[in-house]
Scaffold this motif. Sequence first.
Motif, PDB file in Angstrom:
ATOM      1  N   ALA A 120       5.282   6.029  -2.722  1.00 49.12           N
ATOM      2  CA  ALA A 120       4.179   5.785  -3.653  1.00 49.12           C
ATOM      3  C   ALA A 120       3.030   5.109  -2.915  1.00 49.12           C
ATOM      4  O   ALA A 120       3.233   4.140  -2.177  1.00 49.12           O
ATOM      5  CB  ALA A 120       4.636   4.924  -4.821  1.00 49.12           C
ATOM      6  N   ALA A 121       1.845   5.664  -3.089  1.00 48.86           N
ATOM      7  CA  ALA A 121       0.631   5.132  -2.455  1.00 48.86           C
ATOM      8  C   ALA A 121      -0.551   5.672  -3.232  1.00 48.86           C
ATOM      9  O   ALA A 121      -0.413   6.626  -4.009  1.00 48.86           O
ATOM     10  CB  ALA A 121       0.552   5.575  -0.999  1.00 48.86           C
ATOM     11  N   ALA A 122      -1.704   5.075  -3.025  1.00 50.93           N
ATOM     12  CA  ALA A 122      -2.890   5.508  -3.763  1.00 50.93           C
ATOM     13  C   ALA A 122      -3.309   6.922  -3.382  1.00 50.93           C
ATOM     14  O   ALA A 122      -4.020   7.596  -4.119  1.00 50.93           O
ATOM     15  CB  ALA A 122      -4.040   4.528  -3.497  1.00 50.93           C
ATOM     16  N   THR A 123      -2.864   7.387  -2.216  1.00 52.04           N
ATOM     17  CA  THR A 123      -3.283   8.697  -1.719  1.00 52.04           C
ATOM     18  C   THR A 123      -2.271   9.798  -2.007  1.00 52.04           C
ATOM     19  O   THR A 123      -2.344  10.872  -1.409  1.00 52.04           O
ATOM     20  CB  THR A 123      -3.494   8.607  -0.194  1.00 52.04           C
ATOM     21  OG1 THR A 123      -2.407   7.857   0.367  1.00 52.04           O
ATOM     22  CG2 THR A 123      -4.796   7.915   0.140  1.00 52.04           C
ATOM     23  N   CYS A 124      -1.325   9.532  -2.910  1.00 52.32           N
ATOM     24  CA  CYS A 124      -0.321  10.553  -3.208  1.00 52.32           C
ATOM     25  C   CYS A 124      -0.890  11.679  -4.052  1.00 52.32           C
ATOM     26  O   CYS A 124      -1.640  11.437  -5.002  1.00 52.32           O
ATOM     27  CB  CYS A 124       0.868   9.934  -3.954  1.00 52.32           C
ATOM     28  SG  CYS A 124       2.022   9.125  -2.854  1.00 52.32           S
TER      29      CYS A 124
ATOM     30  N   ASP B  48       0.837  -1.205   0.000  1.00 50.22           N
ATOM     31  CA  ASP B  48       0.000   0.000   0.000  1.00 50.22           C
ATOM     32  C   ASP B  48       0.869   1.250   0.000  1.00 50.22           C
ATOM     33  O   ASP B  48       0.493   2.269  -0.567  1.00 50.22           O
ATOM     34  CB  ASP B  48      -0.916  -0.020   1.225  1.00 50.22           C
ATOM     35  CG  ASP B  48      -1.846  -1.215   1.186  1.00 50.22           C
ATOM     36  OD1 ASP B  48      -2.881  -1.110   0.506  1.00 50.22           O
ATOM     37  OD2 ASP B  48      -1.508  -2.270   1.759  1.00 50.22           O
ATOM     38  N   VAL B  49       2.004   1.150   0.678  1.00 52.12           N
ATOM     39  CA  VAL B  49       2.963   2.256   0.684  1.00 52.12           C
ATOM     40  C   VAL B  49       4.333   1.683   0.358  1.00 52.12           C
ATOM     41  O   VAL B  49       4.799   0.760   1.029  1.00 52.12           O
ATOM     42  CB  VAL B  49       3.011   2.956   2.061  1.00 52.12           C
ATOM     43  CG1 VAL B  49       4.066   4.057   2.063  1.00 52.12           C
ATOM     44  CG2 VAL B  49       1.635   3.504   2.435  1.00 52.12           C
ATOM     45  N   LEU B  50       4.951   2.211  -0.685  1.00 48.88           N
ATOM     46  CA  LEU B  50       6.303   1.777  -1.043  1.00 48.88           C
ATOM     47  C   LEU B  50       7.211   3.000  -1.025  1.00 48.88           C
ATOM     48  O   LEU B  50       6.954   3.984  -1.716  1.00 48.88           O
ATOM     49  CB  LEU B  50       6.316   1.136  -2.431  1.00 48.88           C
ATOM     50  CG  LEU B  50       7.706   0.788  -3.006  1.00 48.88           C
ATOM     51  CD1 LEU B  50       8.503  -0.109  -2.073  1.00 48.88           C
ATOM     52  CD2 LEU B  50       7.571   0.150  -4.387  1.00 48.88           C
ATOM     53  N   ILE B  51       8.253   2.934  -0.201  1.00 48.43           N
ATOM     54  CA  ILE B  51       9.192   4.048  -0.060  1.00 48.43           C
ATOM     55  C   ILE B  51      10.565   3.588  -0.521  1.00 48.43           C
ATOM     56  O   ILE B  51      11.010   2.495  -0.172  1.00 48.43           O
ATOM     57  CB  ILE B  51       9.292   4.503   1.415  1.00 48.43           C
ATOM     58  CG1 ILE B  51       7.945   5.026   1.904  1.00 48.43           C
ATOM     59  CG2 ILE B  51      10.380   5.561   1.598  1.00 48.43           C
ATOM     60  CD1 ILE B  51       7.880   5.259   3.399  1.00 48.43           C
ATOM     61  N   VAL B  52      11.238   4.429  -1.305  1.00 46.09           N
ATOM     62  CA  VAL B  52      12.653   4.215  -1.591  1.00 46.09           C
ATOM     63  C   VAL B  52      13.391   5.476  -1.169  1.00 46.09           C
ATOM     64  O   VAL B  52      13.040   6.592  -1.580  1.00 46.09           O
ATOM     65  CB  VAL B  52      12.914   3.922  -3.080  1.00 46.09           C
ATOM     66  CG1 VAL B  52      14.418   3.710  -3.319  1.00 46.09           C
ATOM     67  CG2 VAL B  52      12.131   2.699  -3.545  1.00 46.09           C
TER      68      VAL B  52
END
Lengths: 401, 401
Positions: A355-359, A328-332
């Motif tokens: 990256a997430a659906a709420t960005c 649901d949340v992917l951070i790099v």
Amino acid sequence: MTEHQLLRDLVERNGSKIVLVVADGLGGLPLEPAGRTELETAVTPNLDALARRGTCGLSVPVLPGITPGSGPGHLGLFGYDPLEFKIGRGALEATGIGFELGPHDVAARGNFCTLDGAGLISDRRAGRIPSEESFRVVERLQAVRIDGIETFVKPVKEHRFVVVFRGPGLDGGVADTDPQATGVAPLDPAPQSPAARRTAEVAQEFVRQARGIIADEPKANGMVLRGFAAKPALPSYADLYGLRAAAIAVYPMYKGLARLAGMTLVGHAQSLDEQIDELARCWADYDFFFLHFKYTDSTGEDGAFAEKVKRIEDLDRALPRIEKLGPDVLIVTGDHSTPSLLKSHSWHPVPTVLAAATCRPDGLEKFSERQCRGGGFGIFPAKHLMLLAMAHAQRLGKYGA
Amino acid sequence: MTEHQLLRDLVERNGSKIVLVVADGLGGLPLEPAGRTELETAVTPNLDALARRGTCGLSVPVLPGITPGSGPGHLGLFGYDPLEFKIGRGALEATGIGFELGPHDVAARGNFCTLDGAGLISDRRAGRIPSEESFRVVERLQAVRIDGIETFVKPVKEHRFVVVFRGPGLDGGVADTDPQATGVAPLDPAPQSPAARRTAEVAQEFVRQARGIIADEPKANGMVLRGFAAKPALPSYADLYGLRAAAIAVYPMYKGLARLAGMTLVGHAQSLDEQIDELARCWADYDFFFLHFKYTDSTGEDGAFAEKVKRIEDLDRALPRIEKLGPDVLIVTGDHSTPSLLKSHSWHPVPTVLAAATCRPDGLEKFSERQCRGGGFGIFPAKHLMLLAMAHAQRLGKYGA
């Protein structure tokens, strides 16, 4: 109200999954003033696509201008203010070799040194004896016995080792015994407060016995102890975020840091591919996954610009497998910058994408230092990243009515 | 851990040189909504080149929306949190006229006023007597003698003067004697805490004698005292940064502020050219150079847009001479904005550029408010500028391992 108090009040639980990919030392510098950084040079179609659908920014690990070590760098990413939560040198060193510190432990870094006939230091690093020789001397030190105290002596590298004392009433407030000079004797371990008196006595007894045991060593016949420290009191991920957190790292230091934050170490991966295998395997069992990628830092430390570029491209190629799991949340991001130009960690802020659906889209085309500067998170303290992760995972309730 | 504690732990020494050029009141506003600011109007090829090779940002002197005076504005640039380190009004006024406060001094601002036959204030500013007349009255006050106390009375401008009491056991905690009204008597100096009792007595004795001496003055026959304050306890540049710091300023206020931070005042320059002569002369003797340029502020205060533009261009023309000295870190910024439109200091963030070999390029083409907003430092607190300067001078070690 501190940020941690706020968190505890607002945390909610749901089935969402957060993945935090830390590319160690990710940020860089161009080799020539008008040139491109390592990240800007790398071909990174997947990171770029992530930047296009996510929100980007530049994270400041500690404060502007402050270059963090791995400890403060990761604490910030994990949501602990690195100026408030400190990991003492001894504790970090023990952590770095994979030693699991307990609540009654005090750890110190040890250096073998060479003492002359009068007991004065003639070589502060015992001629930088090779690791194998040091391992052998460390083995001899296992014979030390102190009443009521469990003692662990572990080799690190060359003349360096770690000693951990375990027992009731120990305290990290003991001064270094390294006089930082030759021609003088090592100092006695001195308590810096009454609470550390017992620990200083224990350390003194350790040194007394050890000196006897290694007196016949040609080079490593003495020692100094530095950075006495207990395990830092970090609130755990479960306590703070209500997250079941897994750490998937290859190197002991990062495993250790994750364990200090209460994460569960998962698997025995030796490569990024194996780390992602592990991630897939334990996907159902955790809410949060810390995935550490070392090689963007080590190539930077080596000053190997082209190698760092390749390692960034390796990471990029691995991304789709992570995305396929549907976090649901992917951070790099990175724990700090390690520009090849400087061959060391640096203070420059670190490119970060979430990256997430709420960005909210911020119109970036590429994942790079230059573009991230104009991203939706702006230039922000790394310690706030977990707040954003939690928010985008819809795991934070409203503050106030 | 505070920023200053952190600094003390991390500071390293090397042979690098840092130059901080403060163009007072540098930031501005357009005269018309869609227009250009003073800096955007000025032709500044050298500043633009600096922006291209350096990193830019907008510095916030105190907090968003807060307009600083010269004191807090400079404290921030010098790396002191202007909300934590305060310079009392009396101390700032004394500093502003070039009076060197000692550790046992308490300073207050004085205003001459006119008293009627009953001793009530009839004019709070003594008819704004001209400076010459005020100087004469101040001269008469040199006759005051207080047991065990050295007293200094110095003219400022028009009806304003400064009084400094020097002696053991003095304290700044004395209330203003200005009732802020006419038709009432000046208040007695009242201690705000037991520690200030002696100071209040000294002030009272000063006022008593002074009233006797100037009773025959037609206008300035009374006085009120305000802003009692001791010298602020700022850690020095040497202590905090390990820097030998030189200040090259024309006006007493800025010399005074630099001296409070422990900088050495260098030379007697009366113009920017002379300041740079001085800079070149003392280049080998210091590590850090504060160069103050006043006229971007004074023209802004006058509402003289075109004049401010010219003064910015003067500064731009002087830059190559500074760059030729080869500073490792060259910063151009302001202590606050002074838009000609407002004819006063303002809260708007201040265009800032830092050039060093370790800068990450941020793609700016011109040094301007608009472009600095997109610079690599983003919008940042002025108090962090010195951290960045120290980092780029490679004078800060790593925080944590």
